[in-house]
Design a protein around this motif. Structure first.
Motif, PDB file in Angstrom:
ATOM      1  N   LYS A  61     -52.075 -84.238  73.506  1.00 31.33           N
ATOM      2  CA  LYS A  61     -52.633 -83.338  72.492  1.00 31.33           C
ATOM      3  C   LYS A  61     -51.572 -82.374  71.978  1.00 31.33           C
ATOM      4  O   LYS A  61     -51.429 -82.174  70.766  1.00 31.33           O
TER       5      LYS A  61
ATOM      6  N   TYR B 190     -55.940 -79.104  64.257  1.00 34.70           N
ATOM      7  CA  TYR B 190     -55.679 -79.203  65.687  1.00 34.70           C
ATOM      8  C   TYR B 190     -56.925 -79.622  66.460  1.00 34.70           C
ATOM      9  O   TYR B 190     -56.834 -80.380  67.434  1.00 34.70           O
TER      10      TYR B 190
ATOM     11  N   ARG C  24     -59.609 -86.516  68.596  1.00 37.48           N
ATOM     12  CA  ARG C  24     -59.166 -87.903  68.449  1.00 37.48           C
ATOM     13  C   ARG C  24     -58.496 -88.406  69.726  1.00 37.48           C
ATOM     14  O   ARG C  24     -58.693 -89.569  70.119  1.00 37.48           O
TER      15      ARG C  24
ATOM     16  N   ILE D  54     -57.301 -83.306  66.008  1.00 41.28           N
ATOM     17  CA  ILE D  54     -56.335 -84.013  66.845  1.00 41.28           C
ATOM     18  C   ILE D  54     -56.817 -84.073  68.284  1.00 41.28           C
ATOM     19  O   ILE D  54     -56.784 -85.131  68.926  1.00 41.28           O
TER      20      ILE D  54
ATOM     21  N   ALA E 208     -47.507 -83.241  64.162  1.00 36.58           N
ATOM     22  CA  ALA E 208     -48.166 -82.950  62.890  1.00 36.58           C
ATOM     23  C   ALA E 208     -47.447 -81.816  62.157  1.00 36.58           C
ATOM     24  O   ALA E 208     -47.275 -81.859  60.926  1.00 36.58           O
TER      25      ALA E 208
ATOM     26  N   THR F  26     -50.689 -86.307  61.042  1.00 41.07           N
ATOM     27  CA  THR F  26     -51.547 -87.164  61.850  1.00 41.07           C
ATOM     28  C   THR F  26     -52.872 -86.462  62.118  1.00 41.07           C
ATOM     29  O   THR F  26     -52.914 -85.262  62.388  1.00 41.07           O
ATOM     30  N   GLY F  27     -53.971 -87.197  61.987  1.00 42.66           N
ATOM     31  CA  GLY F  27     -55.293 -86.643  62.234  1.00 42.66           C
ATOM     32  C   GLY F  27     -55.952 -86.004  61.037  1.00 42.66           C
ATOM     33  O   GLY F  27     -57.097 -85.558  61.125  1.00 42.66           O
TER      34      GLY F  27
ATOM     35  N   THR G  31     -48.883 -84.244  69.959  1.00 40.18           N
ATOM     36  CA  THR G  31     -49.412 -84.695  68.671  1.00 40.18           C
ATOM     37  C   THR G  31     -49.496 -83.528  67.700  1.00 40.18           C
ATOM     38  O   THR G  31     -49.170 -83.659  66.515  1.00 40.18           O
ATOM     39  N   ARG G  32     -49.927 -82.374  68.180  1.00 40.61           N
ATOM     40  CA  ARG G  32     -49.962 -81.178  67.322  1.00 40.61           C
ATOM     41  C   ARG G  32     -48.557 -80.804  66.855  1.00 40.61           C
ATOM     42  O   ARG G  32     -48.351 -80.457  65.681  1.00 40.61           O
TER      43      ARG G  32
END
Length: 296
Positions: free
Chosen positions: A273, A210, A216, A213, A280, A15-16, A276-277
């Motif tokens: 954040k 990162y 975003r 991300i 990923a 993602t990202g 999400t990291r």
């Protein structure tokens, strides 16, 4: 890469990383459609938090499975496999609109596997079983759910995304219905598909990814992620209905915690954040372990 008849171009990456723009450029070059493979972008209520293709991007290239369903719909990976495979057959088969190939892209590992490999033929989970497991999870939390999966299906626990409640809940539900561990019902053979597959996995240096991300997430907040989460969540809460699994994912679960007063807004943003990291990183591990060994 040159054009090949009946070829499915699969574009993956964490993602990202930039899958959307990369897929758009390739689709414009080839004159072919994009089939979305993101389990949350199909819901029309969640465009911000899922980074769904914008109206302008969809105007550039024909997209499928973007904003096509409501959170109130009972839609799952099995239905997606059936619908996506049927669509791809029509797009690339004889008598189609003239696309000898199509692009499949998105970040949902289960949905990607459904199209490429096929899913297991699992028993249907009755509504009362699903609601019962959901209520236990809501009352006892993630730690209970993790321990329950570890207890009833150690084999699945060892390979599962242990921080993903949706996957863990599925294991508990299936095990309770079937009476045997979920892992024993999973097949290892691939479904036959009438197309060749070419996989492109996008990557960036970790620090760059990162940072993308983090930026975003900030842009999502500026675009109204908090308000989007409220609009999506409150109808279910007010009616006393179970919260859909799609709202128990990164971006929405943290916002719901904020809405319910379990954390501050700043804490929720930081958690989005971080989670999400983490997601990923799990995606890249799955791509390496699964798709790199895939052969069509």
């Amino acid at each position: 890469m040159g054009q090949c008849s009946d070829r499915l171009s699969v574009i993956v990456g964490p993602t990202g990383v930039g899958k959307t723009e990369f897929a758009l450029r390739r689709a414009e070059e080839w004159g072919c459609p994009i089939v979305n493979c993101d389990s949350r972008q199909i819901y029309r209520e969640l465009p911000i938090g899922t980074a769904a293709p914008t109206a302008e991007e969809q105007a550039r290239v024909k997209h499928y499975f973007v904003g096509t369903h409501s959170l109130a719909d009972d839609y799952n990976a099995g239905q997606y496999e059936r619908d996506a495979v049927e669509l791809l057959r029509s797009l690339m088969g004889e008598g189609s609109d003239g696309h000898p190939f199509a692009i499949l892209t998105g970040g949902s590992m289960l949905y990607m596997s459904a199209v490429l490999r096929g899913l297991d033929d699992l028993p249907t989970v009755p509504a009362e079983v699903r609601q019962g497991v959901q209520q236990e999870y809501e009352a006892k939390g993630l730690a209970w759910l993790q321990e329950e999966v570890r207890r009833i299906d150690p084999a699945y626990w060892n390979e599962a995304d242990q921080s993903n409640p949706q996957r863990l809940l599925h294991c508990v539900e299936i095990t309770r219905v079937a009476g045997v561990p979920y892992s024993q019902l999973r097949k290892r053979t691939h479904a036959e598909r009438p197309w060749r597959v070419h996989i492109t996995c996008l990557a960036r240096p970790r620090e760059e990814l990162y940072e993308r991300i983090n930026r975003r997430v900030d842009k999502m907040m500026e675009a109204g992620l908090e308000e989007e989460a409220r609009r999506a969540y409150m109808p279910f809460k007010e009616q006393g209905l179970p919260v859909p699994n799609s709202l128990r994912t990164v971006g929405y679960s943290e916002m719901i915690d904020f809405i319910e007063g379990r954390c501050t807004r700043e804490e929720a943003i930081d958690k989005i954040k971080q989670h999400t990291r983490n997601y990923a990183k799990r995606q890249m591990t799955w791509y390496r372990n699964s798709l790199y060994n895939y052969s069509a």
